[in-house]
Motif scaffolding. Structure first.
Motif, PDB file in Angstrom:
ATOM      1  N   ASN A 132       0.817  -1.220   0.000  1.00 56.98           N
ATOM      2  CA  ASN A 132       0.000   0.000   0.000  1.00 56.98           C
ATOM      3  C   ASN A 132       0.849   1.267   0.000  1.00 56.98           C
ATOM      4  O   ASN A 132       0.320   2.355  -0.232  1.00 56.98           O
ATOM      5  CB  ASN A 132      -0.921   0.021   1.222  1.00 56.98           C
ATOM      6  N   TYR A 133       2.154   1.129   0.260  1.00 54.14           N
ATOM      7  CA  TYR A 133       3.016   2.294   0.404  1.00 54.14           C
ATOM      8  C   TYR A 133       3.974   2.440  -0.778  1.00 54.14           C
ATOM      9  O   TYR A 133       4.487   1.456  -1.312  1.00 54.14           O
ATOM     10  CB  TYR A 133       3.826   2.203   1.703  1.00 54.14           C
ATOM     11  N   LEU A 134       4.221   3.683  -1.137  1.00 56.66           N
ATOM     12  CA  LEU A 134       5.171   3.997  -2.197  1.00 56.66           C
ATOM     13  C   LEU A 134       6.596   3.797  -1.692  1.00 56.66           C
ATOM     14  O   LEU A 134       6.930   4.201  -0.583  1.00 56.66           O
ATOM     15  CB  LEU A 134       4.984   5.454  -2.633  1.00 56.66           C
ATOM     16  N   CYS A 135       7.433   3.168  -2.509  1.00 55.19           N
ATOM     17  CA  CYS A 135       8.857   3.012  -2.192  1.00 55.19           C
ATOM     18  C   CYS A 135       9.629   4.088  -2.949  1.00 55.19           C
ATOM     19  O   CYS A 135       9.649   4.094  -4.192  1.00 55.19           O
ATOM     20  CB  CYS A 135       9.352   1.619  -2.592  1.00 55.19           C
ATOM     21  N   LEU A 136      10.242   5.012  -2.243  1.00 54.70           N
ATOM     22  CA  LEU A 136      10.954   6.121  -2.876  1.00 54.70           C
ATOM     23  C   LEU A 136      12.163   5.639  -3.674  1.00 54.70           C
ATOM     24  O   LEU A 136      12.490   6.207  -4.730  1.00 54.70           O
ATOM     25  CB  LEU A 136      11.391   7.122  -1.808  1.00 54.70           C
TER      26      LEU A 136
ATOM     27  N   ASN B 275       5.151  10.192  -9.500  1.00 60.77           N
ATOM     28  CA  ASN B 275       6.283  10.976  -8.992  1.00 60.77           C
ATOM     29  C   ASN B 275       5.833  12.389  -8.604  1.00 60.77           C
ATOM     30  O   ASN B 275       6.221  12.921  -7.555  1.00 60.77           O
ATOM     31  CB  ASN B 275       7.377  11.044 -10.056  1.00 60.77           C
ATOM     32  N   LYS B 276       4.967  12.982  -9.433  1.00 59.17           N
ATOM     33  CA  LYS B 276       4.460  14.314  -9.138  1.00 59.17           C
ATOM     34  C   LYS B 276       3.584  14.292  -7.890  1.00 59.17           C
ATOM     35  O   LYS B 276       3.660  15.191  -7.044  1.00 59.17           O
ATOM     36  CB  LYS B 276       3.665  14.840 -10.333  1.00 59.17           C
ATOM     37  N   TRP B 277       2.766  13.240  -7.769  1.00 60.39           N
ATOM     38  CA  TRP B 277       1.926  13.106  -6.563  1.00 60.39           C
ATOM     39  C   TRP B 277       2.783  12.943  -5.320  1.00 60.39           C
ATOM     40  O   TRP B 277       2.495  13.516  -4.263  1.00 60.39           O
ATOM     41  CB  TRP B 277       0.996  11.897  -6.721  1.00 60.39           C
ATOM     42  N   ALA B 278       3.865  12.166  -5.432  1.00 58.37           N
ATOM     43  CA  ALA B 278       4.722  11.876  -4.278  1.00 58.37           C
ATOM     44  C   ALA B 278       5.365  13.139  -3.713  1.00 58.37           C
ATOM     45  O   ALA B 278       5.645  13.217  -2.510  1.00 58.37           O
ATOM     46  CB  ALA B 278       5.803  10.870  -4.672  1.00 58.37           C
ATOM     47  N   GLU B 279       5.588  14.140  -4.568  1.00 58.08           N
ATOM     48  CA  GLU B 279       6.226  15.378  -4.108  1.00 58.08           C
ATOM     49  C   GLU B 279       5.403  16.083  -3.038  1.00 58.08           C
ATOM     50  O   GLU B 279       5.946  16.786  -2.194  1.00 58.08           O
ATOM     51  CB  GLU B 279       6.442  16.310  -5.311  1.00 58.08           C
ATOM     52  N   GLY B 280       4.080  15.887  -3.074  1.00 61.24           N
ATOM     53  CA  GLY B 280       3.231  16.534  -2.081  1.00 61.24           C
ATOM     54  C   GLY B 280       2.607  15.587  -1.082  1.00 61.24           C
ATOM     55  O   GLY B 280       1.739  15.981  -0.299  1.00 61.24           O
TER      56      GLY B 280
ATOM     57  N   TYR C 258       5.414  -1.717  -9.574  1.00 61.35           N
ATOM     58  CA  TYR C 258       6.797  -1.348  -9.876  1.00 61.35           C
ATOM     59  C   TYR C 258       7.349  -0.283  -8.931  1.00 61.35           C
ATOM     60  O   TYR C 258       8.556  -0.048  -8.911  1.00 61.35           O
ATOM     61  CB  TYR C 258       6.904  -0.853 -11.325  1.00 61.35           C
ATOM     62  N   VAL C 259       6.475   0.331  -8.136  1.00 62.97           N
ATOM     63  CA  VAL C 259       6.953   1.392  -7.244  1.00 62.97           C
ATOM     64  C   VAL C 259       6.512   1.201  -5.802  1.00 62.97           C
ATOM     65  O   VAL C 259       6.841   2.020  -4.942  1.00 62.97           O
ATOM     66  CB  VAL C 259       6.479   2.785  -7.737  1.00 62.97           C
ATOM     67  N   CYS C 260       5.771   0.145  -5.507  1.00 62.40           N
ATOM     68  CA  CYS C 260       5.321  -0.057  -4.127  1.00 62.40           C
ATOM     69  C   CYS C 260       6.399  -0.764  -3.307  1.00 62.40           C
ATOM     70  O   CYS C 260       7.352  -1.322  -3.850  1.00 62.40           O
ATOM     71  CB  CYS C 260       4.025  -0.869  -4.099  1.00 62.40           C
ATOM     72  N   CYS C 261       6.245  -0.720  -2.004  1.00 64.26           N
ATOM     73  CA  CYS C 261       7.171  -1.416  -1.112  1.00 64.26           C
ATOM     74  C   CYS C 261       6.963  -2.919  -1.223  1.00 64.26           C
ATOM     75  O   CYS C 261       5.828  -3.397  -1.311  1.00 64.26           O
ATOM     76  CB  CYS C 261       6.944  -0.988   0.331  1.00 64.26           C
ATOM     77  N   GLU C 262       8.051  -3.661  -1.191  1.00 62.12           N
ATOM     78  CA  GLU C 262       8.009  -5.120  -1.222  1.00 62.12           C
ATOM     79  C   GLU C 262       9.022  -5.660  -0.221  1.00 62.12           C
ATOM     80  O   GLU C 262      10.105  -5.086  -0.058  1.00 62.12           O
ATOM     81  CB  GLU C 262       8.341  -5.665  -2.620  1.00 62.12           C
TER      82      GLU C 262
ATOM     83  N   LYS D 149      19.111   4.412   1.041  1.00 60.68           N
ATOM     84  CA  LYS D 149      19.373   5.855   1.118  1.00 60.68           C
ATOM     85  C   LYS D 149      18.105   6.641   1.442  1.00 60.68           C
ATOM     86  O   LYS D 149      18.181   7.793   1.898  1.00 60.68           O
ATOM     87  CB  LYS D 149      19.976   6.345  -0.191  1.00 60.68           C
ATOM     88  N   SER D 150      16.931   6.032   1.214  1.00 58.64           N
ATOM     89  CA  SER D 150      15.659   6.699   1.506  1.00 58.64           C
ATOM     90  C   SER D 150      15.056   6.228   2.829  1.00 58.64           C
ATOM     91  O   SER D 150      13.894   6.518   3.119  1.00 58.64           O
ATOM     92  CB  SER D 150      14.654   6.444   0.370  1.00 58.64           C
ATOM     93  N   PHE D 151      15.833   5.523   3.634  1.00 54.85           N
ATOM     94  CA  PHE D 151      15.291   4.905   4.840  1.00 54.85           C
ATOM     95  C   PHE D 151      14.705   5.927   5.811  1.00 54.85           C
ATOM     96  O   PHE D 151      13.665   5.701   6.413  1.00 54.85           O
ATOM     97  CB  PHE D 151      16.376   4.078   5.528  1.00 54.85           C
TER      98      PHE D 151
END
Length: 701
Positions: free
Chosen positions: A166-170, A198-203, A223-227, A237-239
């Motif tokens: 359910n969460y985005l992985c940066l 990516n644009k949504w993630a900025e905010g 392809y971009v969610c946490c696994e 680096k995004s921890f």
């Protein structure tokens, strides 16, 4: 050995806080004297305080009376709500189990949240609330709990627990939008969606998929969610800014954790069946399972096996898609080239493997078939997947890019899971389970589900040291818990059935005398004739509930002119709007009508005038030939029990109660229930449906 979650959290703390001294003053040391008798007496007193505080909260002049002052609904004393809350408080302190049927309107969320809040102040471990629907989760976290924090004045932490996906992985988002996106994304068409995310993630503050205000394709999100398989933890680096680990820390610090059934049962499987150390949820002191009428089917689904052919192909495309020359294995070198060849050939093997099931279904002239013997189909796929896994592991060892390694390691885990799962299915490795193949919307799917849910739930839930509380508006059949208890194995605690707080005169029930039965050739034509008749009584404002999409389509196609000529907006499940959008449109236009199937029988809340009529076209009996239904029936017959009376009928009654329960949500609501299934009066078992309702006035037509 897998690194325990607590160690990972400690690493997070170390990364976030430098030079912080630990407070050793409150830590117990060897030699400290503890008066066990005094400690036991104090625990008893604290337990009594929980019960007393809960009792006082729901009294006529208690704190709940101030609800409206804090933004809640106007105060309304409900004795059933108070009874339920006190019983739950006693259950928590007594450390036994409880099963509660709480009809609509009682306010069951407050009834279990208040004792949990008081209990959280004396418990060293958090409590879990597990729900079936996202809507209820959001209601508890966004609305009910903040309101109760204001009313009680008690400081406590509550957190919403969702699965990683359910969460985005940066880190992965950076790969999907960076210089290596062509090798990371198997389809060029995904690039535009990655840019939108990516644009949504900025905010975004939480990276939660549910907070995205545009539609995201489920495949794109993978392809971009946490696994779990590619999470680098503290090495990432995004921890520090990781959305998932921020949420995870909130769970660890929470007094009350709100999760869904999917996450709860997955955690249960990991913790008590697989015996793994790294689990999803922290150790808890009590569990509330709301919407517990789905308990058996949720347990069967999440403790079982499901593999889709399209999913296996998608996994291989992630590694290498020969059609467009994209994938993780596009990097140079002879080893990568050989792996690409292996993957391309393996995709052909996957197509052949699942095609044999498709051919079998064609021969059986069915879309779903049960398998009764192991080894009926050849399985060269598991061995080839295992070989790919080994080759991938060797390739990973040569890679220096840690992000690239993490993505490949995730695919190795999937490869292993597919190899084992397919082998388990073909060999029917799970005892006391039913196996079947099905042609679904997403393609051929192989499935298995345990039949011994009663035993499993008793061992993993009802025999544990923590109290388990089950609640729903529909747990009894003919006003008894016997059926439900037998299906889920509930034990070690009492049952409580509460009366409806509503006046039976708020509802009228119309029953048929002249309708043909559902198996009659004139039944469909009779529906087309009767539905407009009853829709006209309330000028729309209705749910028309079907048990098959085919019949829904027939009625919709033949009644469009009626709805158009009467200015009634007809919303049809399966057309352009999804369920959420249909409900939003239905609430906005109070003269509209929804034609719905399975998902509209449960989990839908439409208070007020917008829903004033529920039309049941047919009793919701499960398809008797479905492998899981069939296997459960055979199990009962082997025990010398009638499968219709002990399974099919009570299941239909519970679903029927869910469907008509959509109607009355408050003391000012009124409405009509129309039953267009003549079996309610022509068959002896029809009385079970009516007897399971409140004493509504009945009229015949």
């Amino acid at each position: 050995m897998i690194k325990p979650i607590s160690d990972i959290n400690q690493a997070f703390d170390n990364a976030m806080v430098d030079d912080q001294e630990q407070d050793f003053e409150s830590m117990p040391f060897e030699g400290d004297e503890i008066d066990l008798e005094q400690e036991a007496e104090m625990e008893k007193l604290r337990g009594l305080e929980v019960v007393t505080s809960t009792t006082n909260f729901f009294e006529a002049d208690g704190p709940l009376k101030a609800s409206a002052q804090h933004g809640g609904r106007p105060y309304e004393h409900r004795s059933q709500q108070a009874d339920m809350a006190v019983k739950i408080a006693e259950t928590l302190i007594g450390k036994h189990n409880l099963c509660v049927e709480a009809p609509t309107g009682i306010g069951k969320s407050f009834a279990y949240l208040i004792p949990l809040i008081y209990y959280s102040k004396i418990s060293a471990k958090p409590t879990i609330v597990s729900t079936e629907t996202i809507n209820l989760q959001e209601q508890l976290i966004r609305k009910d709990i903040p309101l109760l924090q204001k009313i009680t004045g008690i400081k406590f932490n509550a957190a919403l627990a969702k699965g990683r996906s359910n969460y985005l992985c940066l880190r992965r988002l950076g790969m999907a939008t960076g210089s290596h996106r062509d090798e990371y994304l198997p389809l060029a068409s995904l690039a535009l969606e990655m840019d939108r995310i990516n644009k949504w993630a900025e905010g975004s503050n939480d990276g939660d998929r549910d907070s995205i205000d545009f539609r995201v394709d489920p495949v794109s999100w993978t392809y971009v969610c946490c696994e779990a398989g590619n999470c680098l933890g503290p090495k990432c680096k995004s921890f520090r800014s990781c959305y998932y680990w921020q949420a995870r820390r909130e769970w660890e610090d929470a007094d009350i954790i709100v999760a869904n059934h999917a996450m709860f049962f997955t955690d249960l499987k990991i913790k008590f069946i697989e015996g793994m150390e790294q689990t999803l949820l922290p150790e808890y002191s009590a569990v509330i399972i709301d919407e517990a009428h789905t308990l058996e089917n949720n347990a069967a689904e999440y403790l079982g096996l499901r593999i889709n052919g399209s999913g296996v192909i998608s996994f291989l495309n992630r590694l290498f898609n020969a059609d467009n020359a994209k994938g993780l294995l596009l990097r140079g070198g002879e080893d990568a080239f050989q792996l690409r060849e292996i993957v391309a050939n393996l995709k052909e093997d996957v197509v052949r493997f699942f095609s044999q099931f498709e051919q079998y279904l064609l021969e059986q002239n069915d879309s779903i078939c049960r398998l009764r013997e192991p080894g009926l189909f050849p399985n060269p796929l598991s061995e080839k997947l295992s070989s790919l896994q080994e080759t991938l592991q060797d390739y990973i060892k040569m890679q220096e890019d840690k992000d690239y390694r993490a993505e490949l390691e995730s695919q190795v885990m999937k490869c292993d899971a597919y190899a084992a799962g397919i082998s388990d299915f073909i060999n029917m490795s799970f005892a006391d389970s039913v196996y079947w193949i099905e042609d679904t919307r997403s393609g051929i799917t192989v499935q298995a589900a345990p039949l011994n849910i009663t035993d499993v739930l008793q061992e993993t839930l009802f025999k544990k040291s923590f109290p388990v509380i089950l609640t729903s508006a529909t747990l009894t059949v003919n006003k008894k818990f016997d059926y439900y208890r037998g299906r889920v194995g509930f034990m070690n605690g009492p049952e409580l059935r509460l009366d409806s707080p509503f006046n039976p005169n708020q509802v009228r029930v119309y029953l048929p005398r002249e309708m043909p039965e559902p198996n009659h050739k004139d039944y469909a034509a009779a529906l087309v004739e009767q539905i407009p008749r009853f829709i006209s009584i309330t000028q729309g404002k209705a749910f028309v509930l079907f048990t098959s999409y085919q019949m829904l389509r027939y009625c919709a196609d033949n009644l469009r002119d009626f709805f158009e000529s009467n200015g009634i907006n007809l919303l049809i499940q399966g057309e352009e709007l999804n369920r959420s959008a249909m409900l939003k449109a239905f609430k906005k236009d109070i003269h509209s009508v929804i034609f719905g199937t399975d998902s509209f029988w449960t989990g839908v809340d439409v208070p007020g005038e917008a829903l004033s009529h529920v039309i049941v076209t047919k009793f919701p009996f499960a398809v008797p030939t479905h492998p899981l239904v069939q296997a459960r029936g055979e199990r009962l017959e082997a025990e010398k029990r009638n499968s219709f009376m002990h399974y099919s009928l009570p299941e239909a009654v519970l679903k029927f109660r869910q469907g008509v329960g959509r109607l009355i949500r408050g003391k000012t609501d009124t409405g009509i229930i129309t039953i267009l299934d003549r079996r309610v009066s022509s068959k002896n078992y029809g009385k079970y449906f009516i007897n399971s309702l409140p004493d509504y006035p009945v009229k015949y037509f």
